[in-house]
Design an enzyme around this catalytic site. Sequence first.
Site, PDB file in Angstrom:
ATOM      1  N   TYR A  87      69.063  26.132  60.457  1.00 26.89           N
ATOM      2  CA  TYR A  87      68.734  25.352  59.260  1.00 26.89           C
ATOM      3  C   TYR A  87      67.220  25.269  59.066  1.00 26.89           C
ATOM      4  O   TYR A  87      66.734  25.243  57.938  1.00 26.89           O
ATOM      5  CB  TYR A  87      69.311  23.938  59.381  1.00 26.89           C
ATOM      6  CG  TYR A  87      70.818  23.898  59.487  1.00 26.89           C
ATOM      7  CD1 TYR A  87      71.613  23.812  58.346  1.00 26.89           C
ATOM      8  CD2 TYR A  87      71.455  23.947  60.725  1.00 26.89           C
ATOM      9  CE1 TYR A  87      72.994  23.766  58.436  1.00 26.89           C
ATOM     10  CE2 TYR A  87      72.839  23.912  60.823  1.00 26.89           C
ATOM     11  CZ  TYR A  87      73.603  23.830  59.673  1.00 26.89           C
ATOM     12  OH  TYR A  87      74.967  23.806  59.768  1.00 26.89           O
ATOM     13  N   HIS A 139      86.778  22.419  56.352  1.00 30.74           N
ATOM     14  CA  HIS A 139      85.709  23.372  56.647  1.00 30.74           C
ATOM     15  C   HIS A 139      86.015  24.289  57.829  1.00 30.74           C
ATOM     16  O   HIS A 139      85.740  25.485  57.776  1.00 30.74           O
ATOM     17  CB  HIS A 139      84.401  22.625  56.907  1.00 30.74           C
ATOM     18  CG  HIS A 139      83.240  23.536  57.165  1.00 30.74           C
ATOM     19  ND1 HIS A 139      82.744  24.404  56.213  1.00 30.74           N
ATOM     20  CD2 HIS A 139      82.480  23.740  58.281  1.00 30.74           C
ATOM     21  CE1 HIS A 139      81.727  25.088  56.717  1.00 30.74           C
ATOM     22  NE2 HIS A 139      81.555  24.704  57.966  1.00 30.74           N
ATOM     23  N   ASP A 159      81.090  29.977  58.156  1.00 26.50           N
ATOM     24  CA  ASP A 159      79.937  29.073  58.103  1.00 26.50           C
ATOM     25  C   ASP A 159      78.665  29.911  58.305  1.00 26.50           C
ATOM     26  O   ASP A 159      78.449  30.875  57.578  1.00 26.50           O
ATOM     27  CB  ASP A 159      80.112  27.963  59.155  1.00 26.50           C
ATOM     28  CG  ASP A 159      79.062  26.885  59.105  1.00 26.50           C
ATOM     29  OD1 ASP A 159      79.116  26.054  58.192  1.00 26.50           O
ATOM     30  OD2 ASP A 159      78.182  26.871  59.986  1.00 26.50           O
TER      31      ASP A 159
END
Length: 326
Positions: free
Chosen positions: A240, A305, A110
């Site tokens: 982010y 994920h 990730d």
Amino acid sequence: MGELALGDGIGGITHRTVAVNGIRLHIAEKGTGPAVLLLHGFPELWYSWRHQISYLSSRGYRAVAPDLRGFGDSDAPLPHDCYTMLHVVGDIVALIQFLGEEKVFVVGHDWGAIVAWNLCMFRPDLVRSVVALSVAFMPRNPLRKPLDTLRLVYGDDYYVCAFQEKERAEGEFAQIDLKLLMKKFLTYHDPKPVIVPRGKGFSTPPEKEIVLPAWLSEEDVEYFANKFRCTGFTGGVNYYRALDLNWELTAAWTGAQIKVPAKFIVGDEDLTYHFPGAKEYIHHGGFRKDVPLLQDVVVIEGAGHFINQEKAMEIAEHIYEFISNI
């Protein structure tokens, strides 16, 4: 490849906090031999690598898993502009030097994969090889900023776009029991994009009780929840919020290739694998053009994920098989 027994990999792991790049970084480590850095993603911690630490250390490697800046027991500067790849890769470079290593194997999942790719791009001289989970190398698009692309493809309610606003990230997270929130995150197993309409986002209770899969225990969830209860989520969400700033700062690397031996592993039910254009890029030449020393692409059927936890032994074996032949 079999499954690793629950609870394996905790014994014998040592913990310390080290001063690197102007911050304090918590690391978990075990074993002696060539160093393998294990870099986690969001919303995770060093703990996501507990099984791989045990596996690799038992096979002659020094396994080191930091809490990245902003997570767990590492420092978490408040401004989002302290979370660019130049900052985070700087932490890892300083950690490598602190450990006294000339070169390391690096494994990332990730956001940890993004950090690993950028480490390879900025400082290939420090990397023996890279194993990336879930997130393939993403070449910089010189024509459009990342958030503009994501809004164009998915709209303002896509989770990455929603994360730009505190009320839609930290504000939502504060409205739901933290252990339940971590269960929602870690058990997410849907290839569709994560859309969080305003007012119906992360704080919305699940429609039915979440039953934990065999690979995730109540104790595991509690460990994550306790750490995020202490730190909050701002540090992790700031990765982010620095997306567009990364784009601005890395213009000099437009078109740069990753020139270290690489392996990529993804679950076929991982949402990242279903991003528009991802499969074509990974399988039809684009990925190998940007990463010319890409040696293997593995797609694990039925995996989601959080693949390093869901398929713990399989991932450990893939890592070991690759690095032991470098």
